[in-house]
Enzyme design. Structure first.
Site, PDB file in Angstrom:
ATOM      1  N   ASP A 119      -2.495   5.509  10.918  1.00 22.07           N
ATOM      2  CA  ASP A 119      -2.463   6.539   9.879  1.00 22.07           C
ATOM      3  C   ASP A 119      -1.858   7.789  10.499  1.00 22.07           C
ATOM      4  O   ASP A 119      -2.053   8.072  11.683  1.00 22.07           O
ATOM      5  CB  ASP A 119      -3.878   6.836   9.373  1.00 22.07           C
ATOM      6  N   ASP A 135      -1.092   3.000   2.262  1.00 19.33           N
ATOM      7  CA  ASP A 135      -2.217   3.524   1.478  1.00 19.33           C
ATOM      8  C   ASP A 135      -1.717   4.153   0.176  1.00 19.33           C
ATOM      9  O   ASP A 135      -2.336   3.994  -0.879  1.00 19.33           O
ATOM     10  CB  ASP A 135      -2.990   4.576   2.281  1.00 19.33           C
TER      11      ASP A 135
END
Length: 160
Positions: A119, A135
């Site tokens: 991330d 995401d």
């Protein structure tokens, strides 16, 4: 014409996954050493995170669970994709399913290859977990599915 639509769908998923993986590779090679880079002060940072769970770190360390869940979701999406009618009304629903599928596969690649999801996007004006393109695909696709289900796709009334 149907084969052409299937090929476009496959190419779309592959391109979305490639974009997700390329951005994660950029984060891994360029951002990991410095951990954080301010992009827009008070709005967006690039912050490297090794996410071993889901959003907000829930179910951390449950790698096998997420891999199995992704396999089940993928099978469900593929089944739905081919069972849905080939009408204009369902074109947007199929596009939303492709977004969810692309995001799910993008993140499961990380889990299988690295043992964690990379991330790197952090909105700094609110408290929110760091996330990635996969995401975004999943959330956008899920929101489109919800919207379409509530406001666009109408069940045919049965006469009787």
């Amino acid at each position: 014409m149907e084969k052409k639509k299937q090929m476009i769908s496959i190419i779309t998923v592959v391109l979305l996954i490639m974009l997700d993986q390329w951005t994660k590779w950029q984060a891994l090679t360029k951002l990991k050493p410095i951990r954080n880079k301010v992009v827009l002060e008070g709005f967006l940072d690039f912050t490297f995170v090794e996410n071993r769970g889901a959003a907000f770190g829930i179910l951390s360390g449950q790698r096998l669970f997420f891999i199995i869940l992704t396999a089940v979701v993928t099978i469900g999406i593929l089944y739905s994709f081919y069972k849905l009618p080939n009408t204009k009304e369902y074109l947007w629903l199929k596009a939303a399913l492709l977004l969810v599928l692309s995001g799910a596969i993008g993140n499961v690649i990380d889990r299988v290859v690295r043992g964690y999801v990379i991330d790197f996007l952090e909105v700094t004006f609110i408290k929110w977990p760091v996330f990635n393109l996969a995401d975004i695909y999943v959330v956008m696709g899920a929101c489109f599915i919800l919207f379409l289900s509530l406001f666009v796709i109408k069940e045919e009334k049965k006469e009787g």
